[in-house]
Scaffold this active site. Structure first.
Site, PDB file in Angstrom:
ATOM      1  N   ARG A  67       0.822  -1.215   0.000  1.00  0.00           N
ATOM      2  CA  ARG A  67       0.000   0.000   0.000  1.00  0.00           C
ATOM      3  C   ARG A  67       0.857   1.266   0.000  1.00  0.00           C
ATOM      4  O   ARG A  67       0.497   2.270  -0.620  1.00  0.00           O
ATOM      5  CB  ARG A  67      -0.925  -0.020   1.227  1.00  0.00           C
ATOM      6  CG  ARG A  67      -1.941   1.110   1.234  1.00  0.00           C
ATOM      7  CD  ARG A  67      -3.001   0.863   2.286  1.00  0.00           C
ATOM      8  NE  ARG A  67      -4.044   1.878   2.258  1.00  0.00           N
ATOM      9  CZ  ARG A  67      -4.382   2.620   3.305  1.00  0.00           C
ATOM     10  NH1 ARG A  67      -3.770   2.448   4.459  1.00  0.00           N
ATOM     11  NH2 ARG A  67      -5.353   3.508   3.194  1.00  0.00           N
ATOM     12  N   HIS A  71       0.400   4.461  -2.469  1.00  0.00           N
ATOM     13  CA  HIS A  71       0.157   5.819  -1.976  1.00  0.00           C
ATOM     14  C   HIS A  71       1.315   6.762  -2.299  1.00  0.00           C
ATOM     15  O   HIS A  71       1.149   7.980  -2.312  1.00  0.00           O
ATOM     16  CB  HIS A  71      -0.128   5.809  -0.470  1.00  0.00           C
ATOM     17  CG  HIS A  71      -1.530   5.384  -0.156  1.00  0.00           C
ATOM     18  ND1 HIS A  71      -2.203   5.788   0.964  1.00  0.00           N
ATOM     19  CD2 HIS A  71      -2.395   4.594  -0.839  1.00  0.00           C
ATOM     20  CE1 HIS A  71      -3.429   5.262   0.962  1.00  0.00           C
ATOM     21  NE2 HIS A  71      -3.562   4.529  -0.114  1.00  0.00           N
ATOM     22  N   ASP A  79       8.048   8.783  -5.989  1.00  0.00           N
ATOM     23  CA  ASP A  79       9.231   9.577  -5.663  1.00  0.00           C
ATOM     24  C   ASP A  79       9.567   9.559  -4.173  1.00  0.00           C
ATOM     25  O   ASP A  79      10.326  10.406  -3.689  1.00  0.00           O
ATOM     26  CB  ASP A  79       9.029  11.032  -6.119  1.00  0.00           C
ATOM     27  CG  ASP A  79       7.836  11.683  -5.416  1.00  0.00           C
ATOM     28  OD1 ASP A  79       7.159  11.006  -4.598  1.00  0.00           O
ATOM     29  OD2 ASP A  79       7.581  12.869  -5.676  1.00  0.00           O
ATOM     30  N   ASN A  99      -4.183   8.569   4.746  1.00  0.00           N
ATOM     31  CA  ASN A  99      -2.939   8.043   5.328  1.00  0.00           C
ATOM     32  C   ASN A  99      -2.893   8.075   6.848  1.00  0.00           C
ATOM     33  O   ASN A  99      -2.315   7.187   7.482  1.00  0.00           O
ATOM     34  CB  ASN A  99      -1.739   8.846   4.794  1.00  0.00           C
ATOM     35  CG  ASN A  99      -1.461   8.560   3.326  1.00  0.00           C
ATOM     36  OD1 ASN A  99      -1.833   7.514   2.809  1.00  0.00           O
ATOM     37  ND2 ASN A  99      -0.802   9.504   2.655  1.00  0.00           N
ATOM     38  N   HIS A 199      -6.429  -5.748  -2.402  1.00  0.00           N
ATOM     39  CA  HIS A 199      -7.235  -5.927  -1.193  1.00  0.00           C
ATOM     40  C   HIS A 199      -7.520  -7.400  -0.898  1.00  0.00           C
ATOM     41  O   HIS A 199      -8.325  -7.714  -0.038  1.00  0.00           O
ATOM     42  CB  HIS A 199      -8.536  -5.116  -1.286  1.00  0.00           C
ATOM     43  CG  HIS A 199      -8.313  -3.634  -1.213  1.00  0.00           C
ATOM     44  ND1 HIS A 199      -9.314  -2.705  -1.427  1.00  0.00           N
ATOM     45  CD2 HIS A 199      -7.193  -2.904  -0.936  1.00  0.00           C
ATOM     46  CE1 HIS A 199      -8.816  -1.477  -1.293  1.00  0.00           C
ATOM     47  NE2 HIS A 199      -7.539  -1.574  -1.012  1.00  0.00           N
TER      48      HIS A 199
HETATM   49  C1  HEM Z   1      -9.220   1.761  -5.859  1.00  0.00           C
HETATM   50  C2  HEM Z   1      -9.110   2.624  -4.891  1.00  0.00           C
HETATM   51  C3  HEM Z   1      -8.662   2.267  -3.507  1.00  0.00           C
HETATM   52  C4  HEM Z   1      -9.227   2.707  -2.361  1.00  0.00           C
HETATM   53  C5  HEM Z   1     -10.403   3.655  -2.240  1.00  0.00           C
HETATM   54  C6  HEM Z   1      -8.505   2.099  -1.270  1.00  0.00           C
HETATM   55  C7  HEM Z   1      -8.774   2.308   0.065  1.00  0.00           C
HETATM   56  C8  HEM Z   1      -8.241   1.568   1.102  1.00  0.00           C
HETATM   57  C9  HEM Z   1      -8.649   1.674   2.474  1.00  0.00           C
HETATM   58  C10 HEM Z   1      -9.695   2.625   3.021  1.00  0.00           C
HETATM   59  C11 HEM Z   1      -7.932   0.764   3.179  1.00  0.00           C
HETATM   60  C12 HEM Z   1      -8.022   0.488   4.679  1.00  0.00           C
HETATM   61  C13 HEM Z   1      -7.112   1.447   5.411  1.00  0.00           C
HETATM   62  C14 HEM Z   1      -7.428   1.538   6.882  1.00  0.00           C
HETATM   63  O1  HEM Z   1      -8.475   1.052   7.300  1.00  0.00           O
HETATM   64  O2  HEM Z   1      -6.620   2.133   7.642  1.00  0.00           O
HETATM   65  C15 HEM Z   1      -7.061   0.089   2.255  1.00  0.00           C
HETATM   66  C16 HEM Z   1      -6.164  -0.889   2.588  1.00  0.00           C
HETATM   67  C17 HEM Z   1      -5.266  -1.452   1.708  1.00  0.00           C
HETATM   68  N1  HEM Z   1      -5.075  -1.078   0.402  1.00  0.00           N
HETATM   69 FE1  HEM Z   1      -6.305   0.064  -0.703  1.00  0.00          FE
HETATM   70  N2  HEM Z   1      -7.529   1.294  -1.776  1.00  0.00           N
HETATM   71  C18 HEM Z   1      -7.576   1.380  -3.149  1.00  0.00           C
HETATM   72  C19 HEM Z   1      -6.705   0.763  -4.028  1.00  0.00           C
HETATM   73  C20 HEM Z   1      -5.572   0.072  -3.647  1.00  0.00           C
HETATM   74  C21 HEM Z   1      -4.490  -0.283  -4.522  1.00  0.00           C
HETATM   75  C22 HEM Z   1      -4.397   0.096  -5.991  1.00  0.00           C
HETATM   76  C23 HEM Z   1      -3.559  -0.967  -3.766  1.00  0.00           C
HETATM   77  C24 HEM Z   1      -2.238  -1.539  -4.175  1.00  0.00           C
HETATM   78  C25 HEM Z   1      -1.900  -1.856  -5.398  1.00  0.00           C
HETATM   79  C26 HEM Z   1      -4.110  -1.046  -2.432  1.00  0.00           C
HETATM   80  C27 HEM Z   1      -3.535  -1.732  -1.386  1.00  0.00           C
HETATM   81  C28 HEM Z   1      -4.076  -1.827  -0.123  1.00  0.00           C
HETATM   82  C29 HEM Z   1      -3.606  -2.774   0.872  1.00  0.00           C
HETATM   83  C30 HEM Z   1      -2.564  -3.841   0.653  1.00  0.00           C
HETATM   84  C31 HEM Z   1      -4.347  -2.517   2.033  1.00  0.00           C
HETATM   85  C32 HEM Z   1      -4.177  -3.189   3.405  1.00  0.00           C
HETATM   86  C33 HEM Z   1      -3.095  -2.444   4.169  1.00  0.00           C
HETATM   87  C34 HEM Z   1      -2.769  -2.964   5.541  1.00  0.00           C
HETATM   88  O3  HEM Z   1      -3.351  -3.938   6.015  1.00  0.00           O
HETATM   89  O4  HEM Z   1      -1.897  -2.329   6.179  1.00  0.00           O
HETATM   90  N3  HEM Z   1      -5.298  -0.384  -2.385  1.00  0.00           N
HETATM   91  N4  HEM Z   1      -7.258   0.607   0.992  1.00  0.00           N
END
Ligand code: HEM
Ligand SMILES: *[C@@H]1O[C@H](CO)[C@@H](O)[C@H](O)[C@H]1NC(C)=O
Length: 328
Positions: A67, A71, A79, A99, A199
């Site tokens: 993630r 980001h 960068d 973040n 996800h």
């Molecule tokens: C499409 C739009 C996306 C949205 C709106 C989004 C949003 C989120 C949100 C809200 C979380 C939970 C964060 C939390 O509860 O603190 C999350 C977790 C995560 N996201 Fe996304 N995400 C998106 C796309 C992506 C992409 C493109 C990737 C990587 C290629 C990604 C990788 C991850 C990962 C691996 C987690 C889990 C992180 C952890 O457990 O520490 N996400 N995302």
């Protein structure tokens, strides 16, 4: 003779124009997998070793590192800007809406940087490249696909919380907002669907999925009930975690797409992928085509990693990923 000369000149101009047009369109073409082959042959194995140890200690760290790269890339290119701590001149991206209290893994990045600088005997590997390689190694460590990471990104000397707020997609986005957000980064609907497959690992906080489980109707009622139990409408802990893919949060598989087909997406933005003719077909395809998902995920990760890198004499190689170098 004159004619020949003239023609050659026009031809030469055309070539130069084409070359200029391509480089100004993408400095990404300057990245290459073997960038550190001479300056630090041990760079990649060193990064992998630290990532593997961290993921073994805590599988979620693989998700967190993946993630971080996402980001980073979505805010003014890949960068390393997300790694900069706040100072009087740095309005840290760590404090942006998506973040704050959410992105993690910075200690592991510090550990990688220290190990890699030591192995190389000099600071030649950028923090931005460390994020790109750590993301790939995390996916591999959790059983996902491998790809060749293109390298040679340099580190920013600035960060912007506003740019992070304006460029990162939010979990309350509709499908059309998600599509246009990805388009703004040069990524299409297929990239959106396949990269959201990240996800399949990691966790989300109650804070980010509360509205989806209480206010949306495109959610499996039994699934919603379970999540409501750990994430009450009022007075609960906003930091309570739910796995983004309930069955296998520590395995990089295609189960996430099956979740969506069964209306078990944890985030509003996840479930939205079934809400458009331009994305729902791919969700269904990946739900039974894990191999296809792996292949396409690898491709889209390379594409995301190519977003606006700093190359040449732009940016710097940071000595400490959290700080801009003192002297320029
Ligand atoms: C499409 C739009 C996306 C949205 C709106 C989004 C949003 C989120 C949100 C809200 C979380 C939970 C964060 C939390 O509860 O603190 C999350 C977790 C995560 N996201 Fe996304 N995400 C998106 C796309 C992506 C992409 C493109 C990737 C990587 C290629 C990604 C990788 C991850 C990962 C691996 C987690 C889990 C992180 C952890 O457990 O520490 N996400 N995302
Ligand atoms: C759901 O929608 C209502 C009405 O728009 C809003 O007040 C509330 O904050 C939303 N979220 C939850 C978790 O109820």
């Amino acid at each position: 003779m004159d004619l020949l000369h003239g023609n050659f000149f026009v031809f030469f101009q055309a070539i130069m124009f084409a070359a200029l047009a391509t480089t100004s369109l993408s400095s990404a073409s300057l990245l290459s997998p073997n960038y550190y082959g001479h300056s630090c042959p041990q760079a990649l194995s060193t990064i992998r070793r630290v990532v593997e140890n961290a993921v073994q200690k805590e599988p979620r760290m693989g998700a967190s590192l993946l993630r971080l790269h996402f980001h980073d890339c979505f805010v003014n290119g890949c960068d390393g800007s997300i790694l900069l701590d706040p100072t009087s001149t740095i309005d840290s991206e760590k404090n942006a809406f998506s973040n704050k209290n959410s992105v993690r893994g910075f200690e592991v990045v510090d550990e990688i940087k220290e190990a890699v600088d030591k192995a190389c005997g000099k600071p030649v590997v950028s923090c931005a490249d460390i994020l790109a390689v750590a993301a790939r190694d995390s996916v591999v460590a959790l059983g996902g696909p491998r790809w060749k990471v293109r390298l040679g990104r340099r580190d920013s000397t600035t960060a912007s919380r506003d740019d992070a707020n304006n460029n990162l997609p939010a979990p309350f986005f509709s499908i059309s907002q998600l599509i246009s957000n990805f388009k703004n980064h040069g990524l299409n609907e297929k990239d959106l669907v396949v990269l959201s497959g990240a996800h399949t690992i990691g966790f989300a906080r109650c804070f980010f999925f509360k509205d989806h489980i209480y206010n949306d109707t495109n959610i499996n009622p039994k699934f919603a009930k379970k999540l409501k139990y750990i994430c009450p409408r009022n007075g609960g802990n906003p930091n309570t975690l739910a796995p983004l893919d309930a069955a296998s949060a520590a395995r990089f598989d295609a189960a996430y797409y099956g979740d969506l087909v069964h209306k078990k997406g944890v985030l509003h933005s996840d479930q939205e992928l079934l809400n458009s003719d331009s994305t729902d077909g791919l969700v269904k395809k990946y739900s039974y085509d894990g191999e296809g998902f792996y292949k396409d995920f690898a491709k889209s990760m390379v594409k995301m990693g190519n977003i606006k890198p700093l190359t040449g004499n732009h940016g710097e190689i940071r000595l400490n990923c959290r700080k801009v170098n003192q002297y320029h």
